[in-house]
Design a protein around this motif. Sequence first.
Motif, PDB file in Angstrom:
ATOM      1  N   VAL A 266       0.680  -0.950   0.032  1.00  0.00           N
ATOM      2  CA  VAL A 266       0.065   0.045   0.051  1.00  0.00           C
ATOM      3  C   VAL A 266       0.797   1.096   0.027  1.00  0.00           C
ATOM      4  O   VAL A 266       0.609   2.197  -0.732  1.00  0.00           O
ATOM      5  N   VAL A 267       1.917   1.326   0.921  1.00  0.00           N
ATOM      6  CA  VAL A 267       2.744   2.258   0.905  1.00  0.00           C
ATOM      7  C   VAL A 267       3.582   2.639  -0.350  1.00  0.00           C
ATOM      8  O   VAL A 267       3.709   3.636  -0.965  1.00  0.00           O
ATOM      9  N   ILE A 268       4.058   1.605  -1.028  1.00  0.00           N
ATOM     10  CA  ILE A 268       4.870   1.684  -2.024  1.00  0.00           C
ATOM     11  C   ILE A 268       3.988   2.144  -3.201  1.00  0.00           C
ATOM     12  O   ILE A 268       4.338   2.925  -4.165  1.00  0.00           O
ATOM     13  N   GLY A 269       2.553   1.705  -3.218  1.00  0.00           N
ATOM     14  CA  GLY A 269       1.680   2.289  -4.121  1.00  0.00           C
ATOM     15  C   GLY A 269       1.189   3.671  -3.863  1.00  0.00           C
ATOM     16  O   GLY A 269       0.347   4.274  -4.765  1.00  0.00           O
ATOM     17  N   GLY A 270       1.842   4.425  -3.031  1.00  0.00           N
ATOM     18  CA  GLY A 270       1.544   5.864  -2.876  1.00  0.00           C
ATOM     19  C   GLY A 270       0.522   6.306  -1.927  1.00  0.00           C
ATOM     20  O   GLY A 270       0.145   7.475  -1.925  1.00  0.00           O
ATOM     21  N   THR A 271      -0.004   5.437  -1.278  1.00  0.00           N
ATOM     22  CA  THR A 271      -1.259   5.627  -0.432  1.00  0.00           C
ATOM     23  C   THR A 271      -0.527   6.305   1.080  1.00  0.00           C
ATOM     24  O   THR A 271       0.376   5.651   1.522  1.00  0.00           O
ATOM     25  N   SER A 272      -0.890   7.485   1.470  1.00  0.00           N
ATOM     26  CA  SER A 272      -0.535   8.152   2.645  1.00  0.00           C
ATOM     27  C   SER A 272      -0.760   7.215   3.810  1.00  0.00           C
ATOM     28  O   SER A 272      -2.008   7.016   4.267  1.00  0.00           O
ATOM     29  N   LEU A 273      -0.021   7.162   4.698  1.00  0.00           N
ATOM     30  CA  LEU A 273      -0.186   6.378   6.250  1.00  0.00           C
ATOM     31  C   LEU A 273      -1.004   7.306   7.108  1.00  0.00           C
ATOM     32  O   LEU A 273      -1.655   6.791   7.964  1.00  0.00           O
ATOM     33  N   PHE A 274      -1.158   8.831   6.467  1.00  0.00           N
ATOM     34  CA  PHE A 274      -1.823   9.430   7.295  1.00  0.00           C
ATOM     35  C   PHE A 274      -3.427   9.120   6.931  1.00  0.00           C
ATOM     36  O   PHE A 274      -4.195  10.180   7.555  1.00  0.00           O
ATOM     37  N   GLY A 275      -3.847   8.830   5.884  1.00  0.00           N
ATOM     38  CA  GLY A 275      -4.946   8.533   5.453  1.00  0.00           C
ATOM     39  C   GLY A 275      -5.565   9.525   4.427  1.00  0.00           C
ATOM     40  O   GLY A 275      -4.752  10.586   4.225  1.00  0.00           O
ATOM     41  N   GLY A 276      -6.431   9.468   3.549  1.00  0.00           N
ATOM     42  CA  GLY A 276      -7.012  10.514   2.716  1.00  0.00           C
ATOM     43  C   GLY A 276      -6.519  10.537   1.536  1.00  0.00           C
ATOM     44  O   GLY A 276      -7.157  11.327   0.660  1.00  0.00           O
ATOM     45  N   GLU A 277      -5.579  10.114   1.195  1.00  0.00           N
ATOM     46  CA  GLU A 277      -4.907  10.224   0.022  1.00  0.00           C
ATOM     47  C   GLU A 277      -4.211   8.844  -0.610  1.00  0.00           C
ATOM     48  O   GLU A 277      -3.420   8.374   0.271  1.00  0.00           O
ATOM     49  N   GLY A 278      -4.470   8.295  -1.713  1.00  0.00           N
ATOM     50  CA  GLY A 278      -3.949   7.200  -2.014  1.00  0.00           C
ATOM     51  C   GLY A 278      -4.922   6.559  -3.438  1.00  0.00           C
ATOM     52  O   GLY A 278      -6.082   6.903  -3.482  1.00  0.00           O
ATOM     53  N   SER A 279      -4.415   5.387  -3.821  1.00  0.00           N
ATOM     54  CA  SER A 279      -5.245   4.789  -4.947  1.00  0.00           C
ATOM     55  C   SER A 279      -5.069   3.314  -4.819  1.00  0.00           C
ATOM     56  O   SER A 279      -3.997   2.867  -4.512  1.00  0.00           O
ATOM     57  N   ILE A 280      -6.104   2.563  -5.203  1.00  0.00           N
ATOM     58  CA  ILE A 280      -5.851   1.131  -5.400  1.00  0.00           C
ATOM     59  C   ILE A 280      -5.206   0.745  -6.385  1.00  0.00           C
ATOM     60  O   ILE A 280      -4.644  -0.535  -6.228  1.00  0.00           O
ATOM     61  N   VAL A 281      -5.085   1.419  -7.590  1.00  0.00           N
ATOM     62  CA  VAL A 281      -4.453   0.960  -8.521  1.00  0.00           C
ATOM     63  C   VAL A 281      -2.902   1.068  -8.130  1.00  0.00           C
ATOM     64  O   VAL A 281      -2.137   0.039  -8.342  1.00  0.00           O
ATOM     65  N   GLY A 282      -2.595   1.922  -7.334  1.00  0.00           N
ATOM     66  CA  GLY A 282      -1.123   1.991  -6.646  1.00  0.00           C
ATOM     67  C   GLY A 282      -0.596   0.845  -6.057  1.00  0.00           C
ATOM     68  O   GLY A 282       0.375   0.492  -6.053  1.00  0.00           O
ATOM     69  N   THR A 283      -1.669   0.352  -5.222  1.00  0.00           N
ATOM     70  CA  THR A 283      -1.714  -0.827  -4.260  1.00  0.00           C
ATOM     71  C   THR A 283      -1.191  -1.990  -5.089  1.00  0.00           C
ATOM     72  O   THR A 283      -0.189  -2.702  -4.774  1.00  0.00           O
ATOM     73  N   LEU A 284      -1.924  -2.120  -6.119  1.00  0.00           N
ATOM     74  CA  LEU A 284      -1.786  -3.137  -7.137  1.00  0.00           C
ATOM     75  C   LEU A 284      -0.451  -3.431  -7.586  1.00  0.00           C
ATOM     76  O   LEU A 284       0.446  -4.431  -7.874  1.00  0.00           O
ATOM     77  N   ILE A 285       0.037  -1.940  -8.055  1.00  0.00           N
ATOM     78  CA  ILE A 285       1.496  -1.897  -8.732  1.00  0.00           C
ATOM     79  C   ILE A 285       2.461  -2.104  -7.533  1.00  0.00           C
ATOM     80  O   ILE A 285       3.482  -2.847  -7.907  1.00  0.00           O
ATOM     81  N   GLY A 286       2.270  -1.573  -6.364  1.00  0.00           N
ATOM     82  CA  GLY A 286       2.993  -1.940  -5.320  1.00  0.00           C
ATOM     83  C   GLY A 286       3.152  -3.389  -4.951  1.00  0.00           C
ATOM     84  O   GLY A 286       4.315  -3.758  -4.768  1.00  0.00           O
TER      85      GLY A 286
END
Lengths: 330, 515
Positions: A266-286
Amino acid sequence: MSNAASQALGLDLRRITFGNVWQVIGPLASLIILSLLIWWAEPVFMSPQNLLNVARQASLTAILATGMTFVILTGGIDLSVGSMVALSSVCGGLLMWEFGWPMWPAVLVMVVVGGLLGLINGAIVTLGRIPPFIVTLGTMQIFRGAALQLTDGKPIFDLTAFQPSFSMWGTGDLGGIPAPVIITLVVFVAGWLILRYTRLGLYTYAIGGNEQATRFSGVQINRYKLGVYGLMGVTAGVAAVMWSSRLNSTQPTVATGEELNAIAAVVIGGTSLFGGEGSIVGTLIGALLMAVIRNGLTLLHVPSFYQQMVIGAVVVLAVLIDRLRRRETA
Amino acid sequence: MADLVSPVRDDEPLLALRGVGKRFPGVVALDDVSFDLRRGEVHVLVGENGAGKSTLVKLLSGIYQPDSGEILYDGQPVSIPSPYAAQRMGISTVHQELNLVPELDIGRNILLGREPMLAPGIIDYRSLYRSAREPLAALGLPLDPRRKVRTLGIALQQTVEIAKALIANARVLILDEPTAAITAEEADQLFTIVDQLRARGTAIIFISHHLEEAFRIGDRVTVLRDGRLVDTLPLAATNQQAIIRMMVGRELIQQFPERKSTPGEVALGVTRLNRTGVLHDITFEVRRGEIVGLAGLIGAGRTEVARAIFGIDAIDSGEITINGLPVRVANPRAAVRRGLALLPEDRKAQGLVLLMSVADNVVLAAPGQMDAAGGLVPPKNRANVARRFVDALRIRTPSVGQQARLLSGGNQQKVVLSKWLLTEADIFIFDEPTRGIDVGAKVEVYRLMNDLLERGAAIIMISSELPEVLGMSDRILVMRGGRIVAELAGLDATQERIMQSAAAGSIQERIEDVA
């Protein structure tokens, strides 16, 4: 650009800011460049056989990371996912092995148990107002302990001896595509649709972005948080089905540490650990990026301990890049 | 602190910007701006939001680096690479968001980063508290340096920040909208402090949205507009109207627009509302087509009334009626369902999800309004709905996909209002509706409020700006200590009467109150 102009072009400018582009393009570019590098060093990498292998390796992490994306987007975390996989798997496995349940009900039980465990997390987080980190740190132990207790700490081997059809989830395939890959894609697409098209998705971002403002808008925060943790549990249940089938066994120690892989994806995919920002596509890529690194390093005969170090470095690097990007657009 | 009293030489600026420019992706924040600051002067910086004031401050406090031009300090070109460097050079900034550690006491905050040591790593607390008393005494504040900063009100926290600047031997003190969150009396105290510092030769940059303050405290004023310098001139040589003209680039004909509506039926009634220690016997009603203004000092309980009505804080007793029917508002959701809308004082923390798009913010309270099948809220529908409001309310944004955080204060407020228009709310609570909003955009907000009234809405308006309260309210309720202490209307409603009712008691009393 004016409103009218962007409308005329049919553009949704939402995603066309530098920051947002980087959020998906960054990991994607890394994935592509890395793949090309490995291909250059070891041509076997690009063989269809190996690529499917990579996809299969990514599947467990990707499924869990899909649910984890929701949790992290709300500003939460779930450390108990590995244990949830184990407990769900043990419950279904015991029913087949000990009580002779047929395959389908047992599979359903695994998914439902996962969902229930997630709801337990969600209920403690919302009703007890305890930080998710603490709650799931506790339930991680509780669920794992329960799984060990139920099986006396011993694995149950050879599930397919009782229910031959159970093998389809882990080792079956559809037109040459392995079942785990298909299951992962289904979970991923479902997650993507939920996040983009439903209230739960809208509120997931809203709660993570500003819980107070969301509550003041009349949104029942607790209900949706419960939903998010429940969803996380369901993905753990699905992962349990797939993984027990693939291993053809149910083991109370299965998926130990897998929560960290999911969070890393999730983090590699660009979702912020603080919440509110990120994408599930990024997660798959991660998740894919992690699998490619593991696979590539294995092909290149790099010892597995180094692989672990590389993955760790990538996580830190991803967050570092994210940090630099934020500073730029601040 | 002896070197604070440097010889006052007016001839040569202490700090100067020469043709400074600063760009961000898509925005020119500052364009060829020159500015100078003399010893012992209070230089007021004004301009609408987005005019470049904050950017200028951030350049001087080392947070940003200029893209072009130069900064001169004592006549020498300098670079200010970091906030730490700025402080070392004697440039201290009191930001709007205060930089204090609430859980530490006053003394440790004042000497944070410059603690006296007994031995390496071992803090000499006795000497620390002794040193901390000095600037506090100099500022006329007999505060116990062992008191936790958390227990202080905003005004006193601000003073602690100024004390910190004194300890740092600040030659330049930048005050970024210091009066935005404090009461008129507290502002008076602040001005006394500023006067003292000026007399000692400190050069002060004072940023404010209130022009009266500029004339009261300032020597010279610099007006910025759209990132450019409009003019710098002595305040003695100008007047408010002239400055407003320079700020907005046009004449403001009428600050409070005409209203056609007349009060109708009672929309909201509140009877003997109590919340122990916070609200006492609050009773009032609001009619359709009228604005009831809630005036009072900060801490008088105005926002608490809003929170109680909106179901954020539980009440101990009392009754709320909507359209004559008693209702129970247990939580914000219930409030929203009953047609209530809250536009909170702190838009960024309570009104908006800054990371989300304009569209998602607009639909946040009423996704059901987007009539898609199966309770789905497709992004396309959200965008369409939001575009309607962007057009109707003239929200300035490149697209409805823009993140809410990138909008100006006035446009953010319009987004919050859109959210409530979509829920078809008809009882609105505006808490400080124009705080942090430019002069021009304020008028637009007032117009929108009038539009609401004409459509039969009822409005409760909490405001600390007396002209706004007087200009917009049909009736004014003055609060003090959690009670409604006066109701004023018509000719009775004057600034003097409001202040008399609102402020019984001295600053000293309130310092103790805070504790």
